[in-house]
Design an enzyme around this catalytic site. Structure first.
Site, mmCIF file in Angstrom:
data_model
loop_
_atom_site.group_PDB
_atom_site.id
_atom_site.type_symbol
_atom_site.label_atom_id
_atom_site.label_comp_id
_atom_site.label_asym_id
_atom_site.label_seq_id
_atom_site.Cartn_x
_atom_site.Cartn_y
_atom_site.Cartn_z
ATOM 1 N N ASP A 68 0.813 -1.213 0.000
ATOM 2 C CA ASP A 68 0.000 0.000 0.000
ATOM 3 C C ASP A 68 0.847 1.264 0.000
ATOM 4 O O ASP A 68 1.955 1.291 0.553
ATOM 5 C CB ASP A 68 -0.880 0.061 1.253
ATOM 6 C CG ASP A 68 -2.119 -0.804 1.143
ATOM 7 O OD1 ASP A 68 -2.202 -1.616 0.211
ATOM 8 O OD2 ASP A 68 -3.003 -0.677 2.017
ATOM 9 N N HIS A 213 3.634 -2.160 3.397
ATOM 10 C CA HIS A 213 3.774 -0.837 2.789
ATOM 11 C C HIS A 213 5.197 -0.687 2.258
ATOM 12 O O HIS A 213 6.155 -0.899 3.010
ATOM 13 C CB HIS A 213 3.522 0.261 3.827
ATOM 14 C CG HIS A 213 2.156 0.223 4.448
ATOM 15 N ND1 HIS A 213 1.847 -0.625 5.483
ATOM 16 C CD2 HIS A 213 1.032 0.929 4.178
ATOM 17 C CE1 HIS A 213 0.573 -0.440 5.834
ATOM 18 N NE2 HIS A 213 0.054 0.495 5.060
#
Length: 257
Positions: A68, A213
């Site tokens: 992400d 992430h």
């Protein structure tokens, strides 16, 4: 990025869920109808078939690796690792200061066979916005990605995993399915790569979706160990669309292991 409520907030969420008999999402008190990869595969249109060289996740222990809020300066090293390990991932890209700042990386992600998906324009909490606000957050990133890759994303992940009927309706309108997760390292809270690796390994399961992430210093160094150890456990890494195949993620629906 994900969000974890306090003890008191969890108690409130539990009470709401019990009263309403609704599925409680991992990120807060917002609830939604959850659909699984298995359901997607079972609901495939009659005659739908896997590509000849595709992984059959109905028979194979599959897991999807997702990232992400990138791309960032750490993404090239991540892409090098994924290429070396012959693993394809799904990247939920953030528009402002990421997609627009790193168009070459967005292009490389797509060119190397990864799934390019939408994580909104500026990471606003979509459930705090009206329909026009949700539409703008998603559309701006759709257009930015399409301009770079000539491909319009079909998947999105709402910031903090927060969604509701309004978000689902706008997502359906824009042709976007919503993808949640089953394993997270909370890598926004630590740069300890060994801890990030351990947290993912502890939560990994078949038909799972890993949330990481590629914007944090400790995350990318944890990825080789995660891949190596999960492969040894018999997992096969796939993109989210591959996890659902021969089913297809339906716009507006929420998919969560």
């Amino acid at each position: 990025m994900s969000w974890y409520p306090s003890v008191s907030a969890r108690r409130v969420c539990a009470a709401v869920a019990a009263a309403a008999s609704l599925t409680l999402m991992l990120g807060g008190c917002t609830s939604y109808d959850r659909h699984t990869a298995e359901e997607a595969r079972n609901s495939a249109k009659k005659g739908a078939a896997l590509a000849p060289d595709a992984v059959d996740c109905a028979r194979t222990r599959c897991i999807a690796l997702t990232f992400d809020a990138g791309p960032s300066e750490y993404t090239p090293r991540l892409l090098d690792t994924l290429k070396k390990e012959k693993v394809h991932a799904t990247f939920f890209l953030l528009g402002a200061n990421h997609v627009v700042k790193h168009p070459d990386l967005v292009r490389r992600i797509a060119d190397e066979g990864h799934e390019v998906a939408n994580h909104t324009w500026s990471h606003k909490i979509l459930t705090d916005l009206d329909a026009d606000g949700v539409r703008e957050e998603l559309t701006r990133t759709q257009e930015a990605v399409e301009k770079i890759t000539s491909h319009r994303p079909t998947l999105m992940r709402p910031p903090q995993g927060r969604t509701d009927d309004r978000v689902s309706e706008v997502s359906r309108e824009l042709g976007l399915a919503q993808i949640m997760w089953s394993a997270t390292a909370k890598d926004y809270s630590t740069n300890d790569s060994a801890l990030i690796e351990k947290r993912i390994l502890d939560q990994a399961e078949g038909d799972g979706i890993i949330l990481l992430h590629d914007i944090y210093e400790g995350t990318v160094p944890a990825v080789p160990g995660i891949i190596e150890k999960l492969k040894k456990r018999g997992f096969t890494f796939v993109t989210v669309p591959e996890l659902l195949a021969p089913g297809v993620a339906e716009p507006g629906k929420v998919y969560k292991p």
